[in-house]
Motif scaffolding. Structure first.
Motif, PDB file in Angstrom:
ATOM      1  N   ARG A  72      18.599  27.240  62.796  1.00 41.81           N
ATOM      2  CA  ARG A  72      19.195  28.181  61.812  1.00 41.81           C
ATOM      3  C   ARG A  72      19.831  27.452  60.655  1.00 41.81           C
ATOM      4  O   ARG A  72      19.745  27.883  59.501  1.00 41.81           O
ATOM      5  CB  ARG A  72      20.227  29.042  62.533  1.00 41.81           C
ATOM      6  CG  ARG A  72      20.557  30.332  61.774  1.00 41.81           C
ATOM      7  CD  ARG A  72      21.849  30.907  62.263  1.00 41.81           C
ATOM      8  NE  ARG A  72      22.963  30.155  61.694  1.00 41.81           N
ATOM      9  CZ  ARG A  72      24.163  30.663  61.441  1.00 41.81           C
ATOM     10  NH1 ARG A  72      24.395  31.901  61.748  1.00 41.81           N
ATOM     11  NH2 ARG A  72      25.116  29.926  60.948  1.00 41.81           N
ATOM     12  N   ASP A  73      20.495  26.328  60.956  1.00 43.71           N
ATOM     13  CA  ASP A  73      21.227  25.615  59.902  1.00 43.71           C
ATOM     14  C   ASP A  73      20.505  24.368  59.419  1.00 43.71           C
ATOM     15  O   ASP A  73      21.121  23.490  58.827  1.00 43.71           O
ATOM     16  CB  ASP A  73      22.614  25.218  60.430  1.00 43.71           C
ATOM     17  CG  ASP A  73      23.515  26.429  60.602  1.00 43.71           C
ATOM     18  OD1 ASP A  73      24.570  26.290  61.246  1.00 43.71           O
ATOM     19  OD2 ASP A  73      23.150  27.504  60.110  1.00 43.71           O
ATOM     20  N   ILE A  74      19.200  24.277  59.711  1.00 43.06           N
ATOM     21  CA  ILE A  74      18.481  23.045  59.395  1.00 43.06           C
ATOM     22  C   ILE A  74      18.540  22.725  57.906  1.00 43.06           C
ATOM     23  O   ILE A  74      18.495  21.563  57.503  1.00 43.06           O
ATOM     24  CB  ILE A  74      17.011  23.126  59.881  1.00 43.06           C
ATOM     25  CG1 ILE A  74      16.370  21.734  59.870  1.00 43.06           C
ATOM     26  CG2 ILE A  74      16.216  24.099  59.018  1.00 43.06           C
ATOM     27  CD1 ILE A  74      16.988  20.772  60.832  1.00 43.06           C
ATOM     28  N   ARG A  75      18.677  23.721  57.055  1.00 39.78           N
ATOM     29  CA  ARG A  75      18.706  23.436  55.619  1.00 39.78           C
ATOM     30  C   ARG A  75      19.981  22.718  55.196  1.00 39.78           C
ATOM     31  O   ARG A  75      20.046  22.121  54.132  1.00 39.78           O
ATOM     32  CB  ARG A  75      18.555  24.737  54.830  1.00 39.78           C
ATOM     33  CG  ARG A  75      17.165  25.326  54.950  1.00 39.78           C
ATOM     34  CD  ARG A  75      17.007  26.638  54.166  1.00 39.78           C
ATOM     35  NE  ARG A  75      15.760  27.283  54.556  1.00 39.78           N
ATOM     36  CZ  ARG A  75      14.561  26.927  54.090  1.00 39.78           C
ATOM     37  NH1 ARG A  75      14.444  25.946  53.213  1.00 39.78           N
ATOM     38  NH2 ARG A  75      13.475  27.545  54.517  1.00 39.78           N
ATOM     39  N   ARG A  76      20.985  22.800  56.037  1.00 38.59           N
ATOM     40  CA  ARG A  76      22.234  22.099  55.707  1.00 38.59           C
ATOM     41  C   ARG A  76      22.220  20.649  56.152  1.00 38.59           C
ATOM     42  O   ARG A  76      23.138  19.902  55.841  1.00 38.59           O
ATOM     43  CB  ARG A  76      23.411  22.804  56.372  1.00 38.59           C
ATOM     44  CG  ARG A  76      23.659  24.170  55.798  1.00 38.59           C
ATOM     45  CD  ARG A  76      24.931  24.762  56.357  1.00 38.59           C
ATOM     46  NE  ARG A  76      25.044  26.150  55.913  1.00 38.59           N
ATOM     47  CZ  ARG A  76      25.498  27.144  56.638  1.00 38.59           C
ATOM     48  NH1 ARG A  76      25.879  26.916  57.872  1.00 38.59           N
ATOM     49  NH2 ARG A  76      25.563  28.358  56.160  1.00 38.59           N
TER      50      ARG A  76
END
Lengths: 201, 623
Positions: A72-76
């Motif tokens: 879910r937070d891979i873009r961060r």
């Protein structure tokens, strides 16, 4: 999958392969998700179970939540700030802390005293269930004893460093301390742990 | 040794943990591919955040709108209206009117002036008050004539005729004679110079009958509607003089001086203008403030004053040419006109116009002279006193010393009243009180908005990195966050409360700056410091103090932002409501009623300094 293969997967993934994995995770591709799981699930499970006094069910929940949060937070995730392993362990660590906080609000039987009924019923590898159960309980008591003599942060650093084999820099990224602090904590933890194990023996 | 320890530990940990069951992989993969948490968050959990964001954005959007209200402009508007008419009357080219007056509208009224005629035709085609107001506001003179004529046709009231007269006057070209310059007729060189300059200016020295006919007709009709009102006569004298019908002008001037009322209808004009601007979208208070700033242009008072100058000049001319009775008639009529105007004034500008006219008429007999050498300390007359005018001896010889004393005393009283009226303008208390509540509310609404911006920036700054780590580093509950948020805002709110009660009716309080800025500073520091102190208690064992502090700030600041938004918005709206109510109260009575009430006994029985006049001709004033 054997531990050696896991270690290779965790430690030595080439940059291009990791970039490909990250790209796949951003797209939520099933293949990338499976690769991520295969790479980290066992380690995260072990780390969580160690922190949660051997509670396998809670450790499994931590694995599932950690994997979901990672995607879910891979873009961060910023590869220049930390390694993927440090980042994943950081998420796992927070899930573990949440679980510990949640547990404080509930009454439960200490995990060290529990033996999963599923495990007793699992005879697929042909081993003696009693022997396996005893071995597991003994291992849990050792880990619990270690947890009892160490500070939380010492135990955590010890597990991340010795069991999960993260580098000092990665451990520092996971727990939010400096590398020097990690070395210091680890040295203290080992000393205490050795004294304890030697004492037991 | 160390490696063996690590291996033993690792073996023990692996043994203790075991492996996750097979089904865990399927669950994890399902959750990962879905791209979210296993348990999706309920939309209702986002509602408080959404509401808070809406409040904060609304407060930030409202702040500039609230700040644009021009309550301090009330003072400027009043001062402008009081003194600008004099400046305008001093300009010979603009003696009576002129298109330049319409073109010099304030910037903020330009848009309204453009829209006014169409707006009134569409929404209030039969409302004489709105037609009259639109006539005075529009920049198109021909449109002004049409609208004011429509007002006259619908109501026929004195105010409508006055508006019609002011509009028609602007269609009449100006003229200039030496009396309008002004110049002393006894100074031949000055008169010759004045005639030369008038000729060079291109302004004609006389009006043509055709040009003056429309305004004279209107003034005649107006006087038939209001036979006791000397205002149309005062304007008529100006135009008769422009037609060089001087004897007729003197007769009409004397007839007007007998009438008790000199009503330029500026009060009705003010009310109509404020109503029109409010209907066109301006806030009621701003509409009143704007109207005060521009209505004096159309009150005709500058024309009255121009007629008074004619009386002064022609009287002096008559005196020099051996026509003493005519001289006295001109001066006395001018003095009487000024007195009646003061007595019947409903607005301050009318009152001051009257004192000016009386002063002009009395100046040959008693002149006000700045007396820097022997000023009167401690009294209202601080910058001069009355001395004999140049024709004092002649006047006493012709009409006697009783009338001379009467003129002197009346003049002194008028000067004292004029000084008091100027004090009324400059007195911050008298001007601030009408909108004091709105000013305080608006001021603190702005301060809360400023704090809102600062805390919003701090919130963004502490949320830029490692938000999750910060959130999980603290155990501070929402109850504690609310307490911290309220406590941090307590100093600035206490400052507001203290300011509200201390300013009260006085309008001035020396401690204002200390309390306001002190409260703001303490709140700012408290909002940053208290979460830091709380972090010592609330941080998790593994967390760093700075991380826990950031976590506390991330929890406390949203609550503070919502509180500030509510306070800023609430006070801003309350300020607008208070200002609108004050605007309504303001128009409920005439301006002169307010002045008399504010000044009290000081106005009714003014203190006349014993040294207000000297029975001698003035010395050269020393610099």
């Amino acid at each position: 999958m054997g531990e050696l293969d896991l270690a290779q997967l965790r430690a030595g993934a080439p940059a291009a392969a990791e970039a490909s994995l990250l790209a796949g995770l951003r797209e939520h591709s099933p293949e990338a998700c499976a690769e991520l799981y295969d790479r980290f699930a066992l380690s995260i499970h072990r780390f969580a179970a160690t922190r949660l006094a051997g509670d396998a069910g809670a450790a499994e929940e931590v694995v599932v939540e950690t994997m979901a949060w990672v995607v879910r937070d891979i873009r961060r995730f910023n590869p220049r700030r930390s390694t993927l392993a440090a980042w994943v362990y950081g998420i796992a660590r927070r899930r573990v802390m949440l679980e510990i906080r949640r547990r404080k609000r509930l009454k439960s039987v200490p995990a060290e005293a529990q033996v999963s009924a599923d495990e007793i019923g699992d005879l697929s590898d042909g081993l003696d269930v009693a022997k396996r159960t005893t071995a597991r309980l003994e291992a849990r008591r050792k880990v619990a004893a270690l947890r009892g003599v160490l500070l939380k942060i010492e135990f955590e650093v010890l597990v991340l460093s010795c069991v999960e084999e993260l580098s000092a820099r990665e451990v520092a990224q996971v727990i939010g301390r400096s590398e020097r602090a990690v070395h210091s904590i680890l040295h203290r933890a080992r000393k205490k742990a050795r004294e304890r194990l030697v004492g037991d023996e | 040794m160390s490696e063996r320890f690590d291996e033993d530990l690792k073996r023990a940990a692996s043994e203790a943990a075991g492996e996750p069951r097979g089904e865990v992989r399927a669950r994890a993969l399902e959750a990962m591919v879905a791209g979210g948490r296993e348990r999706p968050a309920s939309p209702l959990r986002r509602l408080p955040t959404a509401l808070g964001a809406v409040l904060v954005v609304s407060a930030l959007a409202f702040a500039p709108y609230s700040a644009s209200s021009r309550s301090p402009g009330m003072q400027t508007a009043l001062a402008t209206q009081a003194f600008a008419a004099e400046a305008l009357a001093a300009s010979p080219e603009q003696g009576a009117g002129g298109q330049a007056r319409r073109e010099n509208l304030p910037e903020d009224l330009m848009g309204y002036a453009e829209r006014a005629p169409e707006f009134v035709r569409e929404h209030y085609p039969d409302d004489p008050e709105m037609l009259m107001a639109a006539a005075l506001l529009t920049r198109d003179v021909s449109e002004a004539v049409r609208l004011s004529k429509a007002a006259v046709d619908r109501s026929g009231s004195g105010a409508a005729w006055a508006a019609y007269a002011w509009a028609v006057m602007e269609t009449v070209p100006g003229y200039c004679r030496p009396a309008n310059w002004p110049v002393d007729p006894g100074d031949r060189e000055a008169v010759a110079e004045a005639r030369r300059e008038i000729a060079e200016s291109g302004v004609p020295g006389a009006l043509s009958p055709q040009a003056a006919a429309p305004v004279l007709d209107v003034l005649s009709e107006w006087q038939q509607v209001e036979p006791q009102n000397a205002a149309p006569i005062a304007v008529e004298v100006y135009y008769l003089y422009g037609l060089h019908r001087d004897e007729e002008a003197l007769e009409r001037w004397e007839e007007g001086a007998l009438l008790p009322d000199v009503d330029s209808h500026s009060q009705e004009i003010l009310a109509g203008s404020a109503r029109l601007l409010a209907e066109m979208g301006m806030s009621p208070f701003d509409a009143l403030s704007s109207s005060l700033g521009h209505v004096w242009r159309f009150s005709g008072i500058s024309t009255f004053r121009a007629s008074a100058r004619i009386g002064l000049y022609e009287g002096r001319l008559a005196r020099l040419e051996g026509r003493p009775e005519e001289a006295v008639r001109w001066w006395m009529a001018t003095i009487e006109f000024g007195r009646h105007m003061q007595q019947s004034a409903t607005t301050l500008i009318e009152y001051l116009g009257g004192t000016g006219m009386e002063g002009l008429g009395a100046s040959p007999v008693w002149v006000w002279q700045r007396d820097s050498v022997t000023g009167i300390p401690g009294g209202p007359l601080l910058d001069g006193r009355l001395f004999y005018g140049p024709e004092h001896e002649f006047f006493v010889r012709v009409v006697g010393s009783d009338l001379d004393r009467e003129i002197r005393d009346s003049r002194v009283r008028a000067v004292v009243h004029s000084m008091l009226a100027r004090e009324y303008f400059r007195d911050q208390q008298a001007l601030a009180v009408p909108q004091l509540a709105a000013t305080i509310l608006r001021g603190f609404s702005m301060w809360y908005a400023a704090l809102l911006v600062v805390f919003l920036l701090v919130f963004v700054a502490v949320s830029l990195w490692a938000r999750q780590k910060a959130d999980e580093a603290t155990s501070l509950g929402w109850c504690g966050c609310l307490i911290i948020g309220v406590l941090a805002l307590a100093p600035v709110t206490a400052g507001f409360a203290i300011t509200w009660f201390e300013l009260g009716e006085s309008g001035v309080w020396p401690g204002l700056a200390i309390v306001t800025f002190g409260g703001l500073s303490i709140s700012l520091v408290a909002m940053l410091l208290v979460p830091l102190i709380a972090a010592f208690q609330s941080r998790r064992a593994e967390a760093r103090l700075v991380t826990a502090w950031r976590g506390n700030l991330r929890r406390v600041l949203p609550i503070a932002l919502v509180l500030l938004a509510v306070l800023s918005l609430g006070l801003g709206l309350a300020a607008r409501k208070a200002a609108a109510e004050r605007a309504r109260d303001w128009m409920a009575e005439t301006e002169m009623d307010r002045v008399v009430r504010a000044m009290g006994a000081e106005w009714v029985e003014p203190e006349i300094p014993p040294d207000a006049w000297r029975a001698e001709y003035p010395r050269e004033a020393k610099s």
